[in-house]
Design a protein around this motif. Structure first.
Motif, PDB file in Angstrom:
ATOM      1  N   GLY A   1       3.086 -32.438  16.013  1.00  0.00           N
ATOM      2  CA  GLY A   1       1.686 -32.044  15.988  1.00  0.00           C
ATOM      3  C   GLY A   1       0.801 -33.249  16.210  1.00  0.00           C
ATOM      4  N   LEU A   2      -0.479 -32.981  16.444  1.00  0.00           N
ATOM      5  CA  LEU A   2      -1.446 -34.033  16.732  1.00  0.00           C
ATOM      6  C   LEU A   2      -2.432 -34.193  15.583  1.00  0.00           C
ATOM      7  CD1 LEU A   2      -2.798 -36.028  18.771  1.00  0.00           C
ATOM      8  CD2 LEU A   2      -4.184 -34.075  19.518  1.00  0.00           C
ATOM      9  N   ILE A   3      -2.632 -35.437  15.175  1.00  0.00           N
ATOM     10  CA  ILE A   3      -3.725 -35.804  14.282  1.00  0.00           C
ATOM     11  C   ILE A   3      -4.786 -36.398  15.202  1.00  0.00           C
ATOM     12  CG2 ILE A   3      -4.463 -37.139  12.284  1.00  0.00           C
ATOM     13  CD1 ILE A   3      -1.463 -37.573  11.643  1.00  0.00           C
ATOM     14  N   HIS A   4      -5.930 -35.760  15.300  1.00  0.00           N
ATOM     15  CA  HIS A   4      -6.984 -36.249  16.186  1.00  0.00           C
ATOM     16  C   HIS A   4      -7.537 -37.578  15.684  1.00  0.00           C
ATOM     17  CE1 HIS A   4      -7.251 -32.738  18.802  1.00  0.00           C
ATOM     18  NE2 HIS A   4      -6.907 -32.064  17.736  1.00  0.00           N
ATOM     19  N   LYS A   5      -7.941 -38.413  16.613  1.00  0.00           N
ATOM     20  CA  LYS A   5      -8.460 -39.751  16.305  1.00  0.00           C
ATOM     21  C   LYS A   5      -9.587 -39.698  15.271  1.00  0.00           C
ATOM     22  CE  LYS A   5     -10.294 -43.806  18.668  1.00  0.00           C
ATOM     23  NZ  LYS A   5     -10.619 -44.372  19.977  1.00  0.00           N
ATOM     24  N   ALA A   6     -10.482 -38.738  15.401  1.00  0.00           N
ATOM     25  CA  ALA A   6     -11.605 -38.624  14.463  1.00  0.00           C
ATOM     26  C   ALA A   6     -11.114 -38.386  13.034  1.00  0.00           C
ATOM     27  CB  ALA A   6     -12.539 -37.501  14.890  1.00  0.00           C
ATOM     28  N   ALA A   7     -10.014 -37.653  12.878  1.00  0.00           N
ATOM     29  CA  ALA A   7      -9.479 -37.366  11.537  1.00  0.00           C
ATOM     30  C   ALA A   7      -8.818 -38.593  10.920  1.00  0.00           C
ATOM     31  CB  ALA A   7      -8.488 -36.207  11.601  1.00  0.00           C
ATOM     32  N   LEU A   8      -8.445 -39.552  11.740  1.00  0.00           N
ATOM     33  CA  LEU A   8      -7.808 -40.765  11.222  1.00  0.00           C
ATOM     34  C   LEU A   8      -8.827 -41.731  10.618  1.00  0.00           C
ATOM     35  CD1 LEU A   8      -5.174 -41.324  14.034  1.00  0.00           C
ATOM     36  CD2 LEU A   8      -4.734 -40.658  11.659  1.00  0.00           C
ATOM     37  N   ALA A   9     -10.095 -41.582  10.966  1.00  0.00           N
ATOM     38  CA  ALA A   9     -11.208 -42.345  10.386  1.00  0.00           C
ATOM     39  C   ALA A   9     -10.921 -43.840  10.301  1.00  0.00           C
ATOM     40  CB  ALA A   9     -11.558 -41.774   9.013  1.00  0.00           C
ATOM     41  N   GLY A  10     -10.425 -44.403  11.385  1.00  0.00           N
ATOM     42  CA  GLY A  10     -10.219 -45.844  11.422  1.00  0.00           C
ATOM     43  C   GLY A  10      -8.982 -46.337  10.702  1.00  0.00           C
ATOM     44  N   ARG A  11      -8.142 -45.451  10.187  1.00  0.00           N
ATOM     45  CA  ARG A  11      -6.921 -45.893   9.514  1.00  0.00           C
ATOM     46  C   ARG A  11      -6.006 -46.600  10.507  1.00  0.00           C
ATOM     47  NH1 ARG A  11      -4.958 -40.806   5.829  1.00  0.00           N
ATOM     48  NH2 ARG A  11      -6.954 -40.446   4.836  1.00  0.00           N
ATOM     49  N   SER A  12      -5.332 -47.600  10.044  1.00  0.00           N
ATOM     50  CA  SER A  12      -4.369 -48.306  10.872  1.00  0.00           C
ATOM     51  C   SER A  12      -2.997 -47.681  10.642  1.00  0.00           C
ATOM     52  CB  SER A  12      -4.354 -49.789  10.496  1.00  0.00           C
ATOM     53  OG  SER A  12      -3.374 -50.457  11.248  1.00  0.00           O
ATOM     54  N   ILE A  13      -2.472 -47.044  11.676  1.00  0.00           N
ATOM     55  CA  ILE A  13      -1.134 -46.458  11.571  1.00  0.00           C
ATOM     56  C   ILE A  13      -0.285 -46.961  12.727  1.00  0.00           C
ATOM     57  CG2 ILE A  13      -1.915 -44.407  10.326  1.00  0.00           C
ATOM     58  CD1 ILE A  13      -1.618 -42.867  12.969  1.00  0.00           C
ATOM     59  N   HIS A  14       1.024 -46.861  12.559  1.00  0.00           N
ATOM     60  CA  HIS A  14       1.977 -47.348  13.555  1.00  0.00           C
ATOM     61  C   HIS A  14       3.066 -46.302  13.774  1.00  0.00           C
ATOM     62  CE1 HIS A  14       0.208 -50.859  11.525  1.00  0.00           C
ATOM     63  NE2 HIS A  14       0.188 -51.369  12.747  1.00  0.00           N
ATOM     64  N   VAL A  15       3.683 -46.374  14.939  1.00  0.00           N
ATOM     65  CA  VAL A  15       4.836 -45.513  15.205  1.00  0.00           C
ATOM     66  C   VAL A  15       5.885 -45.795  14.139  1.00  0.00           C
ATOM     67  CG1 VAL A  15       6.717 -45.024  16.824  1.00  0.00           C
ATOM     68  CG2 VAL A  15       4.390 -45.325  17.684  1.00  0.00           C
ATOM     69  N   GLY A  16       6.422 -44.740  13.565  1.00  0.00           N
ATOM     70  CA  GLY A  16       7.422 -44.867  12.507  1.00  0.00           C
ATOM     71  C   GLY A  16       6.861 -44.678  11.113  1.00  0.00           C
ATOM     72  N   ASP A  17       5.545 -44.883  10.928  1.00  0.00           N
ATOM     73  CA  ASP A  17       4.936 -44.636   9.618  1.00  0.00           C
ATOM     74  C   ASP A  17       5.157 -43.175   9.250  1.00  0.00           C
ATOM     75  OD1 ASP A  17       3.968 -47.221   9.584  1.00  0.00           O
ATOM     76  OD2 ASP A  17       1.870 -46.662   9.925  1.00  0.00           O
TER      77      ASP A  17
END
Length: 174
Positions: free
Chosen positions: A130-146
């Protein structure tokens, strides 16, 4: 009917769209089409009809010599072709997932894209994403594998899309 003998024509006329048929996988072509012997006649399965789940190669789903059950999608008497679907007789996993809207699931981030992040929502290598839209991430820093906890906010079966939202109290990168 080009290249068809009387036996083939009779066989094809006895088939119906939607019919379930069994056959043996005879070849997986380099371009991805899977060929199946359905009683002396060769039918084909295109990649999108192999599985409801994402696949990299037809060999991930079928093997030469394997007996399969598929549904007839189309019979083209003029061209002597039969198209099959391996996924049609199987339940669509998105329908079950749609019943879980509102629930929280955990899964790994599989891909970062300019408009958000994809996350696997099933605990299996070919699990739905599924997709988490960029706006919903609110600037969080995430990486592949998290691994993130997300809420399942929408499932569009027709468009094959799963919408996710991060659980509010979670931080992927402290």
């Amino acid at each position: 009917m080009p290249g068809l003998n009387e036996h083939d024509i009779t066989f094809l006329r006895g088939l119906q769209r939607g019919q379930t048929i069994t056959g043996i996988v005879t070849e997986i072509a380099a371009f991805g089409v899977t060929f199946v012997d359905i009683g002396g006649f060769t039918a084909m399965i295109n990649i999108p009809e192999l599985s409801w789940r994402p696949i990299r190669h037809p060999g991930d789903v079928v093997a030469v010599g394997e007996a399969i059950t598929a549904q007839i999608l189309d019979i083209d008497l003029g061209r002597g072709r039969v198209s099959l679907s391996l996924k049609a007789p199987q339940p669509d996993p998105l329908i079950d997932l749609r019943r879980q809207i509102g629930s929280v699931v955990a899964g790994p981030v599989t891909k970062l894209v300019p408009f958000g992040a994809f996350l696997r929502v099933e605990d299996r290598p070919d699990g739905l994403e599924g997709l988490i839209h960029k706006a919903a991430l609110a600037g969080r820093s995430i990486h592949v594998g998290d691994v993130l906890d997300v809420r399942l906010v929408g499932v569009d079966v027709a468009r094959r899309r799963i919408d996710l939202a991060p659980v509010q109290d979670q931080r992927a990168d402290p």
